[in-house]
Enzyme design. Structure first.
Site, short mmCIF file in Angstrom:
data_model
loop_
_atom_site.label_atom_id
_atom_site.label_comp_id
_atom_site.label_asym_id
_atom_site.label_seq_id
_atom_site.Cartn_x
_atom_site.Cartn_y
_atom_site.Cartn_z
N GLU A 166 12.42 3.13 0.85
CA GLU A 166 12.19 1.77 1.35
C GLU A 166 13.02 0.71 0.64
O GLU A 166 12.49 -0.29 0.14
CB GLU A 166 10.71 1.42 1.30
CG GLU A 166 9.88 2.28 2.24
CD GLU A 166 8.48 1.77 2.49
OE1 GLU A 166 8.06 0.80 1.82
OE2 GLU A 166 7.80 2.33 3.36
N GLU A 371 6.58 8.99 5.53
CA GLU A 371 5.29 8.31 5.36
C GLU A 371 4.77 7.86 6.72
O GLU A 371 5.55 7.45 7.58
CB GLU A 371 5.39 7.07 4.46
CG GLU A 371 5.55 7.38 3.00
CD GLU A 371 5.60 6.14 2.12
OE1 GLU A 371 4.92 5.14 2.42
OE2 GLU A 371 6.35 6.17 1.12
C1 BGP Z 1 5.03 2.14 1.52
C2 BGP Z 1 5.39 2.67 0.17
C3 BGP Z 1 4.33 3.50 -0.49
C4 BGP Z 1 2.91 3.12 -0.14
C5 BGP Z 1 2.73 2.75 1.32
C6 BGP Z 1 1.40 2.17 1.69
O1 BGP Z 1 5.64 0.90 1.68
O2 BGP Z 1 6.56 3.45 0.21
O3 BGP Z 1 4.62 3.50 -1.85
O4 BGP Z 1 2.36 2.26 -1.03
O5 BGP Z 1 3.72 1.86 1.75
O6 BGP Z 1 1.33 0.83 1.27
P1 BGP Z 1 0.06 0.25 0.54
O7 BGP Z 1 -0.17 1.14 -0.60
O8 BGP Z 1 0.40 -1.11 0.12
O9 BGP Z 1 -1.02 0.29 1.55
#
Ligand code: BGP
Length: 473
Positions: A166, A371
């Site tokens: 990201e 993800e």
């Molecule tokens: C993405 C990241 C992760 C993870 C996910 C969920 O942006 O790559 O590291 O954190 O989002 O986000 P959050 O934990 O803020 O719900």
């Protein structure tokens, strides 16, 4: 388009799950590890837990991998903490850090789980950050050196490599994620110079991977949220095109074609934020070729033509922490056709298919989902299990869309939802959980950090065993 018969998931499809080092490992200073910008993050999440213990995966990885084996995962996507391998970012290699990831990768291999390694997931070594981060060419050189250590150490055991997780979020939310400490216009200029540094680092590392890892495959892992126009007003479409270009295609065009997306570049010039490009940079960028595109998808976004004033901005999320919209560029709007999760994030399975189709259409590279998932307030029931039917529903509806994308002709390598195990959320601490495996701790009380499988893990196990056929059951 509807199909009468949908294809099965291909043999060898990488049914996996994801984590990242700073969110899951803990052991933040164990065995010689140096501090990263995440370890030093104090301003956010405000009042929530830190990452120092996290899910204590550093000490409990064997138990965690055994549970992943029970679930039947075919792949596990995790990140390697740069500061475990090279504590100050570009100095001496720490043998204990190197040994940890050997143990982890070997344990995965023993379970028949394919390791998918992210080389950098938000956790820049603090020492390099203090020297200007990615805007400093020394950081770029340091990343290449770190990558060479990884390729030499693990190249015989790891086929799939992800360069940077990201990168677009580290630019869009640069202050929160520790990419910059500056504010206003200065911050934006700094961020896009850092962005350029990351592109160069990524390109050089992709080339090194092909030189050092026989059969190795490498790609970027941006966050892609396909952008819809709010209406069929032509001006809304222009805003959607602009935001798609700046938020999404800037990152993928550079990784694949080695050139700046022209709409995104026009925006940078207009704002006065265009990075300085040194002689030879564009050649480096053009020379690197990813083998696949990985992407993280949580939801689409919807935009309207900007009004040119503060009404273009909108706070997002249950705790209103993030701002969307940019004055004079696009107005962020809610999509009335989409439900929201408990944290205010929209849920759009069909947008997942649209994102696959758009990426495939633009690049014709195999796609790997690194993800996708549902953050929720999970609570074990009286029987001790988390009955996360809401998560099963979310995952099922997204996986159905992958099947449609396969029918559309998209080449999909695998699906690694977030997350394999409960970990600390980037925005909301421990209370926001995503895992297939529950971790017994809360925001401030570490309890016994015990592990237990949630209902969704049994559902996922059946799905993997049946190669997706249980979707139809
Ligand atoms: C993405 C990241 C992760 C993870 C996910 C969920 O942006 O790559 O590291 O954190 O989002 O986000 P959050 O934990 O803020 O719900």
């Amino acid at each position: 388009m509807d199909y009468k018969v949908l294809p099965m998931f291909p043999e060898g499809f990488l049914w996996g799950a994801s984590t990242s080092a700073y969110q899951v490992e803990g052991g933040w200073d164990a065995d010689g590890k140096g501090p990263s910008v995440q370890d030093l993050r104090t301003h956010f999440p405000e009042g929530t837990t830190d990452y120092k213990v996290a899910a204590d995966h550093y000490h409990r990885y064997a138990e965690d991998v055994a549970l992943m084996g029970e679930i039947g995962l075919k792949a596990y996507r995790f990140s390697i903490a740069w500061t475990r391998i090279i504590p100050d970012g570009d100095g001496a290699v720490n043998p204990e850090g190197v040994a940890f990831y050997h143990r982890l990768i070997d344990a995965l291999r023993e379970q028949g789980i394919e390791p998918i390694v992210t080389m950098y997931h938000f956790d820049l070594p603090a020492t390099l950050s203090a020297r200007g981060g990615w805007a400093n060419p020394e950081t770029v050189d340091a990343f290449v050196k770190f990558a060479e250590v990884l390729f030499n150490e693990y190249g015989s055991k790891v086929t799939y490599w992800l360069t940077i997780n990201e990168q677009n979020m580290m630019i869009m939310h640069g202050k929160m994620l520790g990419t910059t400490t500056l504010s206003g216009d200065e911050a934006q200029r700094d961020l896009f110079q850092q962005n350029h540094g990351m592109f160069l680092a990524q390109a050089r590392v992709m080339a090194r991977c092909h030189e050092l890892v026989p059969g190795g495959k490498i790609g970027p892992a941006p966050n892609i949220a396909y952008v819809y126009p709010q209406s069929c007003r032509p001006e809304d479409q222009v805003a959607a095109d602009d935001w798609n270009a700046i938020r999404n295609w800037l990152y993928t065009d550079l990784a694949v074609h080695g050139r700046y997306n022209s709409l995104a570049w026009a925006y940078l010039v207009e704002r006065g934020w265009a990075p300085t490009i040194a002689e030879g940079d564009m050649e480096i960028l053009a020379a690197a070729k990813p083998d696949f595109l990985a992407f993280n998808y949580y939801a689409s976004q919807t935009v309207a033509a900007p009004s040119g004033d503060a009404s273009d901005l909108r706070q997002r999320g249950a705790d209103q922490q993030m701002i969307r919209g940019e004055i004079g560029l696009y107005k962020a709007v809610d999509n009335p056709d989409l439900p929201k999760n408990a944290f205010g994030w929209e849920i759009d399975p069909v947008g997942f298919r649209t994102t696959f189709r758009a990426l495939w259409d633009r690049y014709q590279l195999p796609l790997l989902v690194t993800e996708n998932g549902l953050g929720a307030y999970d609570e074990p029931a009286e029987d001790g299990m988390v009955h996360d039917d809401y998560r099963i529903d979310y995952l099922q509806r997204h996986i159905e869309q992958i099947r449609l994308a396969l029918a559309d002709g998209v080449d999909v390598l695998g699906y690694c939802p977030w997350s394999a195990i409960d970990l600390i959320s980037t925005h909301q601490g421990m209370k926001k959980r995503y895992g297939f495996i529950y971790v017994n701790r809360d925001e401030f009380d570490l309890r016994d950090l015990g592990r237990s499988r949630k209902k969704s893990s049994y559902w996922y196990q059946r799905l993997i065993e049946s190669r997706g056929a249980s979707l139809d059951a």
